[in-house]
Design a protein around this motif. Structure first.
Motif, mmCIF file in Angstrom:
data_model
loop_
_atom_site.group_PDB
_atom_site.id
_atom_site.type_symbol
_atom_site.label_atom_id
_atom_site.label_comp_id
_atom_site.label_asym_id
_atom_site.label_seq_id
_atom_site.Cartn_x
_atom_site.Cartn_y
_atom_site.Cartn_z
ATOM 1 N N MET A 167 0.844 -1.212 0.000
ATOM 2 C CA MET A 167 0.000 0.000 0.000
ATOM 3 C C MET A 167 0.873 1.253 0.000
ATOM 4 S SD MET A 167 -3.268 -0.781 2.414
ATOM 5 C CE MET A 167 -2.401 -1.218 3.911
ATOM 6 N N ASN A 168 2.149 1.083 -0.311
ATOM 7 C CA ASN A 168 3.109 2.192 -0.261
ATOM 8 C C ASN A 168 3.669 2.476 -1.638
ATOM 9 O OD1 ASN A 168 3.294 3.155 2.333
ATOM 10 N ND2 ASN A 168 5.449 2.637 2.563
ATOM 11 N N PHE A 169 4.088 3.714 -1.837
ATOM 12 C CA PHE A 169 4.684 4.142 -3.104
ATOM 13 C C PHE A 169 6.101 4.652 -2.807
ATOM 14 C CE2 PHE A 169 5.582 6.920 -6.630
ATOM 15 C CZ PHE A 169 4.833 6.468 -7.707
ATOM 16 N N GLY A 170 7.097 4.068 -3.459
ATOM 17 C CA GLY A 170 8.481 4.508 -3.288
ATOM 18 C C GLY A 170 9.087 4.921 -4.611
ATOM 19 N N VAL A 171 10.328 5.355 -4.576
ATOM 20 C CA VAL A 171 11.020 5.749 -5.810
ATOM 21 C C VAL A 171 11.106 4.566 -6.774
ATOM 22 C CG1 VAL A 171 13.238 6.516 -6.742
ATOM 23 C CG2 VAL A 171 12.344 7.581 -4.685
ATOM 24 N N THR A 223 8.855 2.383 -7.100
ATOM 25 C CA THR A 223 7.512 2.151 -7.639
ATOM 26 C C THR A 223 7.280 3.030 -8.867
ATOM 27 O OG1 THR A 223 6.846 1.969 -5.319
ATOM 28 C CG2 THR A 223 5.085 1.942 -6.968
#
Lengths: 442, 485
Positions: free
Chosen positions: B61-65, B67
């Motif tokens: 449920m997370n967005f990172g670089v 992603t």
């Protein structure tokens, strides 16, 4: 010709981009910079390297750090790290995310912070935890500022001489510039003195006191009467705690503390030469709006789904600027995740075992060291958990050199000339026996 | 991204465990009952499988670089190289106790020494401390150095610091924690510090000025020479907020512009991962006359080439963190600097500036560009040109644009900062994004602008595809639920 794996620009890309912008070179993008500020020299840096060369270089550096068996604490503890913790931390969705400003795509971060806050509250017995601080000593310095904010118009904070030396140093540094007066509470027989506390309170202007739950000699403090004495004077009690030991010891809430701070490193975080670690900070609900740092709260979206958000942000620097409760922005979020996963893995039973085994190992070493005749007790009747000090009867410097050569880090000399030891659950009886044998022969 | 609604506590079942510990063979020791807690701490009782699945589900449920594109202004979300993670995790670094004798940590101390040198040459400063744990912590440390300098000269009246109205919120907050009174200087219509507004603020009570250059509008403070002369002329010092240092890599050095003290964010400019909000690292660099005021402990090189730790120093501003900062972060940043080397570091700033100007020019037909001049690493739009209010519905705001971007698989830019514009949308692409990535982002931003013009309700209800819709933040603040019961 070097390649740069993190730069995607081809010459054709650059040409097209410059054309869109309407300039002829990348240097033109710096036309607003006075010409003599443009750096025309070369950096005093080595040539760019391949990944393999970088790896080799660090392996050569690593080879200069001989492996030692650690028998010292003093703010950094060699507890065991279950394999799953770093494994889950390496997930890029956690690792490469920023602060959860866009909550709809940051529910992972926000949920683990909520879990972290819950665990810190359960360990301390207090109502509200923030999302993390840099480390224990800076959290203690924030507790000093928070005490001043809670007790209006009073500007003296008392700190126990039993706090770790680096905790006192950082508090004093913050106090010097913030303008808070620091007075030190004396020790009596190795423990923070209630009489000294009362005498300092009687002098007036006291906003609060910061005392350890386990002090620099490893002695478990008895804080009976501390909270009452402070509360009667309209001051707050902040307790500096080892969160690993809090799974076994009387909680800050049970001692009547208003604020609890400490360093989360003891919850399985690798020592990593002192950082990154994580500071924790919790308080009673009454002081919630004075707490520094980020806080995550539970709410729902329009469809009723449980959702988590950064909340009570009117305390923070991006909203309140100079009126914020603190300047903290980046914290130690990933290390808060570390602690959360560690505590999930260990559970209540595992945490009890960590403390029982550390205590057993430390007491065994304590007794064996006395048998060598090279040490004597400093505080013979005081209870300790995993850490203790002894008075050396031999030259400590020479002993330290021999221990290092034999592969041990132990008997750290303290400011008072004592030798400080620590045993965690990681140390076996065989390792302890080997240390004692080396000391005997030394 | 899939919505997942468990907390680890809700998976708990008494009797389960995910740990194993060896029997250390030592006899049980007792601690007086009066010092022990009466009830065991409430912690989850789960298996390792539960832990693995739960946190994997949370990560999803997370967005990172990794992603996708993360154009969050002032945060420099560049790619985080993987080799740096492996190096920081080497047992010969992770297993070091911070108080070990210097002889047993020579490799670690060499990292500090070389990193100090590398940052000094990159920034034009004389000496760095690596002890601060984050950018704001660096600001505070740098201000302590400034105050120590004035105090050491008996110049005790210098208790005010000048901060531009466009500054990051941490600047005034750090100054307040450092016991300084904040004097705000206004920006001119061009978005830069107005020199004429600055002049009357200067005097014998001024400790210094905090400048971010380029500033939070991404603009180079071109009057910096005059500002430096004026502030130095009144006896004050210049503090450089290095949060926006990235576009200057290879092009401009703060030390050459007259700055006396600065911090730099290793988690921005030097690619260490942000970890969902930390750990960061905020080394502080100073000019020669201030080197003695840097905090303790410090790493020094001895005449025989070995390294040692100086744990206290008479003139030092004090001690600001537990030991010597976030070593694990410093190691990663040093690896990044070595990998890019003298050639790569020279390129990074230009590429970052190129990318920002490319987006800026590509979207100014759809988004208001209040300051059209060339930018550095980032720039600010002031909302949509056509917000759709002509349809009779409420117009789409910057918040709506940000939330709609999430549906298209992007992290949103920084919004409503700086405070100089009401609908600020602050975009920082960094040098690690390809032209294709930027072009796709530009297309999506155009598409969102068209959606807004035609039917702003599409944006009002966004995000439609994220794990949750917009949460009720007012309820969260009014009735705080801050832990699991």
């Amino acid at each position: 010709m070097s390649t740069f794996p993190y730069f995607p620009h081809t010459e054709e890309d650059i040409r097209q981009m410059l054309e869109r912008i309407g300039v002829s070179s990348m240097e033109d993008l710096y036309a607003d910079v006075p010409a003599d500020f443009i750096f025309k020299g070369g950096y005093d840096l080595p040539d760019s390297k391949s990944e393999q060369e970088v790896r080799d270089l660090f392996e050569a550096l690593a080879a200069k750090n001989p492996k030692l068996k650690v028998f010292v604490g003093q703010g950094s503890y060699d507890h065991y790290t279950p394999a799953i913790v770093p494994n889950l931390l390496s997930r890029s969705e956690f690792l490469t995310a920023y602060t959860p400003y866009q909550c709809e795509i940051s529910q992972g971060t926000l949920r683990y912070i909520f879990e972290y806050q819950s665990m810190i509250c359960n360990l301390t017995g207090l109502d509200v935890s923030n999302a993390s601080m840099y480390d224990g000593p800076t959290a203690a310095a924030e507790a000093m500022r928070m005490a001043v904010a809670c007790a209006k118009k009073k500007n003296t904070v008392l700190v126990s001489k039993g706090l770790l030396p680096n905790v006192i140093e950082v508090i004093k540094t913050y106090a010097k510039y913030y303008g808070t007066v620091i007075e030190e509470i004396d020790l009596d027989g190795g423990r923070t003195s209630l009489d000294s506390l009362k005498a300092l309170i009687a002098k007036g202007d006291v906003a609060g006191a910061i005392v350890p739950s386990i002090n620099r000699y490893g002695i478990i403090e008895d804080l009976t009467g501390f909270a009452d004495a402070l509360h009667e004077a309209g001051a707050v009690l902040a307790e500096y705690c080892d969160p690993s030991a809090l799974a076994a010891l009387k909680t800050p809430a049970e001692w009547g503390a208003d604020i609890a701070v400490g360093d989360g490193q003891s919850l399985g975080i690798p020592m990593s030469f002192g950082g990154p670690s994580v500071g924790f900070m919790a308080c009673l609900k009454d002081y919630m709006r004075k707490l520094p740092g980020r806080i995550v709260g539970q709410t729902a979206d329009a469809s009723g789904k449980r959702a988590f958000v950064l909340t009570l942000q009117a305390r923070e620097q991006h909203i309140r600027r100079e009126k914020a409760t603190s300047n903290i922005c980046s914290n130690e979020s990933l290390m808060a995740l570390f602690v959360t996963i560690y505590l999930s893995v260990m559970g209540p039973k595992g945490m009890c075992e960590v403390n029982e085994k550390s205590t057993a190992g430390a007491h065994y070493l304590f007794n064996e060291l006395l048998k060598t005749g090279k040490f004597e007790p400093v505080f013979p009747d005081k209870p300790f958990l995993k850490e203790f000090v002894l008075r050396p009867l031999v030259d400590l410097k020479a002993l330290n050199a021999k221990l290092t050569a034999a592969g041990f880090f132990a008997a750290l000399p303290t400011e008072e000339g004592y030798a400080s030891f620590c045993v965690t659950e990681k140390r076996s009886k065989e390792e302890i026996d080997a240390l004692v044998a080396t000391i005997k022969e030394a | 991204m899939k919505y997942y609604d468990k907390l680890i506590f809700e998976l708990s079942k008494p009797g389960r465990a995910a740990y194993t510990l060896p029997d250390n063979g030592c006899p049980k020791a007792n601690i007086p009952a009066g010092l022990m807690r009466t009830e065991p701490a409430v912690l989850p009782e789960v298996t390792e499988v539960d832990v693995a699945r739960h946190y994997t589900a949370l990560s999803q449920m997370n967005f990172g670089v990794d992603t996708g594109f993360y154009p969050l202004g002032s945060c420099t979300m560049k790619y985080n190289p993987k080799i740096n993670e492996e190096i920081a995790a080497m047992p010969a670094f992770q297993g070091l106790h911070p108080l070990q004798p210097a002889d047993t940590v020579q490799g670690a101390l060499e990292v500090y020494y070389e990193m100090d040198k590398a940052l000094s040459t990159i920034t034009g400063m004389k000496r760095f401390t690596l002890n601060p744990c984050a950018g704001a912590h660096g600001e505070l440390t740098g201000l302590m150095v400034i105050r120590s300098y004035h105090m050491s000269r008996g110049d005790l009246a210098r208790t005010k610091i000048i901060v531009p109205d466009s500054a990051h919120g941490t600047n005034p907050a750090s100054a307040a924690v450092c016991g300084l009174e904040i004097v705000e200087v206004k920006s001119g219509a061009n978005g830069l510090v107005d020199v004429e507004s600055l002049k009357p603020l200067l005097g014998p009570d001024i400790a210094g000025i905090m400048m971010t250059n380029p500033n939070t509008l991404g603009l180079f403070e071109k009057d910096i020479r005059e500002i430096a002369e004026l502030v130095h002329g009144c006896g004050g010092l210049l503090y450089y907020d290095g949060a926006n240092m990235n576009p200057l890599l290879g092009m401009v050095r703060p030390g050459d512009m007259g700055f006396d003290v600065m911090h730099i964010n290793l988690h921005k400019t030097f690619s260490t991962p942000h970890g969902g909000g930390g750990p960061g690292s905020g080394p502080v660099g100073v000019c020669e006359k201030l080197a003695g005021f840097l905090p303790a402990p410090r790493v020094e090189k001895l005449p025989d080439g070995r390294f040692t730790v100086v744990r206290s120093a008479e003139t030092a501003a004090g001690q600001v963190s537990a030991f010597m900062g976030n070593f694990g972060v410093i190691v990663r940043a040093y690896a990044y600097i070595l990998m890019l080397g003298r050639q790569g570091i020279k390129l990074a700033g230009k590429y970052a500036t190129l990318a920002a100007n490319y987006i800026k020019e590509s979207l100014k037909d759809a988004y208001k560009l209040p300051i059209p001049s060339v930018c550095k690493h980032e720039f600010v739009y002031d909302g949509l040109i056509d917000d759709g209010s002509a349809t009779g519905k409420p117009g789409a705001t910057t918040l709506d644009v940000a939330k709609r971007l999430l549906d298209y698989g992007y992290h949103a830019p920084t919004i409503y900062f700086p405070l100089l514009f009401h609908q600020a949308l602050m975009i920082e692409p960094t040098e690690t994004e390809s032209k294709e990535t930027l072009d796709e982002f530009i297309d999506v931003m155009h598409k969102i602008a068209r959606e807004a013009a035609e039917d702003p309700d599409i944006l009002h209800c966004a995000p439609h595809l994220a794990p949750i819709g917009r949460p009720d933040e007012t309820a969260a603040a009014r009735n705080p639920i801050l832990k699991f019961d």
